[in-house]
Design a protein around this motif. Structure first.
Motif, short mmCIF file in Angstrom:
data_model
loop_
_atom_site.label_atom_id
_atom_site.label_comp_id
_atom_site.label_asym_id
_atom_site.label_seq_id
_atom_site.Cartn_x
_atom_site.Cartn_y
_atom_site.Cartn_z
N VAL A 99 19.13 46.04 61.64
CA VAL A 99 20.00 47.21 61.55
C VAL A 99 20.48 47.38 60.12
CG1 VAL A 99 22.14 48.27 62.38
CG2 VAL A 99 20.69 46.97 63.96
N GLU A 100 20.76 46.28 59.43
CA GLU A 100 21.15 46.36 58.03
C GLU A 100 20.03 46.97 57.19
OE1 GLU A 100 22.33 43.44 54.27
OE2 GLU A 100 22.52 42.67 56.32
N GLU A 101 18.79 46.59 57.46
CA GLU A 101 17.67 47.13 56.69
C GLU A 101 17.55 48.63 56.88
OE1 GLU A 101 13.17 45.78 55.79
OE2 GLU A 101 13.62 46.04 57.94
N LYS A 102 17.73 49.12 58.09
CA LYS A 102 17.55 50.54 58.36
C LYS A 102 18.72 51.38 57.85
CE LYS A 102 13.54 50.13 60.06
NZ LYS A 102 12.41 50.60 59.23
N LEU A 103 19.93 50.86 57.92
CA LEU A 103 21.09 51.64 57.48
C LEU A 103 21.33 51.53 55.98
CD1 LEU A 103 23.75 50.98 60.29
CD2 LEU A 103 22.28 52.97 59.98
N GLY A 104 20.91 50.43 55.38
CA GLY A 104 21.31 50.14 54.01
C GLY A 104 22.60 49.34 54.03
N ARG A 105 22.83 48.55 53.01
CA ARG A 105 23.91 47.56 53.06
C ARG A 105 25.30 48.19 53.17
NH1 ARG A 105 20.25 44.92 49.18
NH2 ARG A 105 19.21 43.25 50.34
N ALA A 106 25.58 49.19 52.35
CA ALA A 106 26.93 49.78 52.36
C ALA A 106 27.22 50.46 53.69
CB ALA A 106 27.07 50.78 51.21
N LYS A 107 26.28 51.24 54.17
CA LYS A 107 26.50 51.94 55.44
C LYS A 107 26.54 50.96 56.61
CE LYS A 107 23.27 55.13 54.98
NZ LYS A 107 22.44 56.31 55.32
N TYR A 108 25.76 49.89 56.50
CA TYR A 108 25.77 48.87 57.55
C TYR A 108 27.14 48.20 57.65
CZ TYR A 108 24.72 44.39 59.85
OH TYR A 108 24.73 43.29 60.67
N LEU A 109 27.75 47.88 56.53
CA LEU A 109 29.08 47.28 56.56
C LEU A 109 30.10 48.24 57.15
CD1 LEU A 109 30.97 44.94 55.88
CD2 LEU A 109 31.21 45.90 53.57
N LEU A 110 30.03 49.50 56.74
CA LEU A 110 30.92 50.52 57.31
C LEU A 110 30.68 50.64 58.81
CD1 LEU A 110 32.91 52.91 57.07
CD2 LEU A 110 30.93 54.37 56.53
N PHE A 111 29.42 50.67 59.21
CA PHE A 111 29.06 50.76 60.62
C PHE A 111 29.63 49.58 61.41
CE2 PHE A 111 26.02 49.08 63.74
CZ PHE A 111 25.94 50.13 64.64
N TYR A 112 29.43 48.39 60.90
CA TYR A 112 29.88 47.17 61.59
C TYR A 112 31.39 47.18 61.81
CZ TYR A 112 30.62 42.15 62.37
OH TYR A 112 31.01 40.93 62.89
N LEU A 113 32.15 47.43 60.74
CA LEU A 113 33.60 47.42 60.86
C LEU A 113 34.10 48.55 61.75
CD1 LEU A 113 34.54 46.63 57.14
CD2 LEU A 113 34.55 45.05 59.08
N SER A 114 33.45 49.71 61.66
CA SER A 114 33.85 50.84 62.50
C SER A 114 33.63 50.54 63.97
CB SER A 114 33.08 52.10 62.09
OG SER A 114 33.38 52.48 60.77
N CYS A 115 32.49 49.95 64.29
CA CYS A 115 32.22 49.57 65.68
C CYS A 115 33.25 48.57 66.18
CB CYS A 115 30.82 48.98 65.81
SG CYS A 115 29.49 50.19 65.70
N GLY A 116 33.65 47.63 65.32
CA GLY A 116 34.65 46.66 65.71
C GLY A 116 35.99 47.30 66.00
N VAL A 117 36.40 48.25 65.15
CA VAL A 117 37.66 48.96 65.36
C VAL A 117 37.62 49.75 66.66
CG1 VAL A 117 39.12 50.83 64.51
CG2 VAL A 117 38.30 49.06 62.93
N LEU A 118 36.56 50.50 66.85
CA LEU A 118 36.45 51.35 68.04
C LEU A 118 36.35 50.51 69.31
CD1 LEU A 118 34.02 54.03 66.59
CD2 LEU A 118 36.43 54.36 67.17
N ALA A 119 35.67 49.37 69.23
CA ALA A 119 35.57 48.48 70.39
C ALA A 119 36.94 47.92 70.76
CB ALA A 119 34.60 47.34 70.08
N SER A 120 37.72 47.54 69.76
CA SER A 120 39.08 47.04 70.03
C SER A 120 39.95 48.12 70.65
CB SER A 120 39.72 46.52 68.75
OG SER A 120 39.10 45.33 68.30
N LEU A 121 39.78 49.35 70.20
CA LEU A 121 40.55 50.45 70.78
C LEU A 121 40.13 50.72 72.22
CD1 LEU A 121 40.70 52.92 67.75
CD2 LEU A 121 42.58 51.55 68.71
N ALA A 122 38.84 50.53 72.51
CA ALA A 122 38.38 50.68 73.89
C ALA A 122 39.04 49.63 74.78
CB ALA A 122 36.86 50.57 73.96
N GLN A 123 39.13 48.40 74.29
CA GLN A 123 39.78 47.34 75.06
C GLN A 123 41.28 47.61 75.18
OE1 GLN A 123 38.22 44.91 76.56
NE2 GLN A 123 40.02 43.87 77.35
#
Length: 239
Positions: A99-123
């Motif tokens: 996933v990092e390869e396809k998104l690129g490093r900067a967008k992958y980090l943004l993606f990862y942290l955003s998913c974590g935030v949204l997942a915590s909000l879902a919980q």
């Protein structure tokens, strides 16, 4: 079912994935260095406490030195034990690099942290008045898995099924392995709505809604950030 590897080589060195694993390990070593009382205080400060998050959203001060919204980030690097850490980092190791390869490093980090935030909000949505800290990288990693199943549905996953002293291996396509995982998390999430809160998160310490929510958010955010763009794959080799 525990994944060991995927038949999906990359052309890059996944520095962000390696960095995330290192950050999680270092955070856990710090947790392990604390005496029990100090650890309890640290987790209450840096993990997501749903009730305090609810109060902060309502504009009520919770008298914490760290803004409660910031725990949506810090909680992603904390774990409740070695097996919790090891399991999460294994899944990140197997699925994160592609996933990092396809998104690129900067967008992958943004993606990862955003998913974590949204997942915590879902919980949080299903346990808004809980005083028990919620923590772990599971939601962010579930987001990685949600993106992976869309981009690489037919890649074979090599895994193992621990059965006491026996460890039979298996090979299945990603859509089967990850799809079954998501169905399981969603099912347990529904069941947990009737279960009493226990050691850390609803459903006996497992944040099923963070898992299921993170998976869905990853499947949505991944394509928006260029998961299917050939250009992103090229950029990821350089930046």
């Amino acid at each position: 079912m525990v994944p060991i590897k995927d038949d999906n080589p990359t052309k890059i060195t996944p520095y962000v994935t390696y960095g995330l694993i290192a950050a999680n390990v270092l955070a856990f070593l710090y947790e392990a260095s604390l005496p029990p009382q100090a650890l309890d205080g640290f987790l209450h400060l840096a993990a997501v406490v749903p009730r305090e998050l609810s109060l902060s959203f309502a504009g009520v001060s919770v008298n914490q030195p760290v803004p409660e919204w910031a725990t949506l980030i810090t909680a992603q690097f904390l774990h409740g034990g070695f097996l919790h850490l090891a399991g999460n980092m294994l899944f990140l190791w197997v699925f994160g690099n592609n996933v990092e390869e396809k998104l690129g490093r900067a967008k992958y980090l943004l993606f990862y942290l955003s998913c974590g935030v949204l997942a915590s909000l879902a919980q949080w949505f299903f346990a808004q008045n809980s005083n028990i800290p919620s923590l772990g990288a599971s939601g962010a990693i579930a987001g990685v898995m949600g993106a992976y199943i869309l981009r690489f549905p037919n890649v074979e996953i090599l895994g193992v099924v621990p059965l006491g002293f026996f460890f039979p291996t298996f090979r299945v396509p990603a859509y089967f392995f990850l799809g079954l995982w998501f169905i399981q998390q969603a099912f347990y999430g529904l069941v947990s709505l009737e279960a009493p809160t226990n050691i850390g998160m609803e459903g006996g310490g497992i944040a099923y809604w963070a898992h299921a929510g993170g998976f869905v958010f990853g499947a949505v955010l991944g394509p928006l950030l260029g998961l299917f763009s050939d250009k992103s794959a090229e950029e990821s080799q350089y930046g």
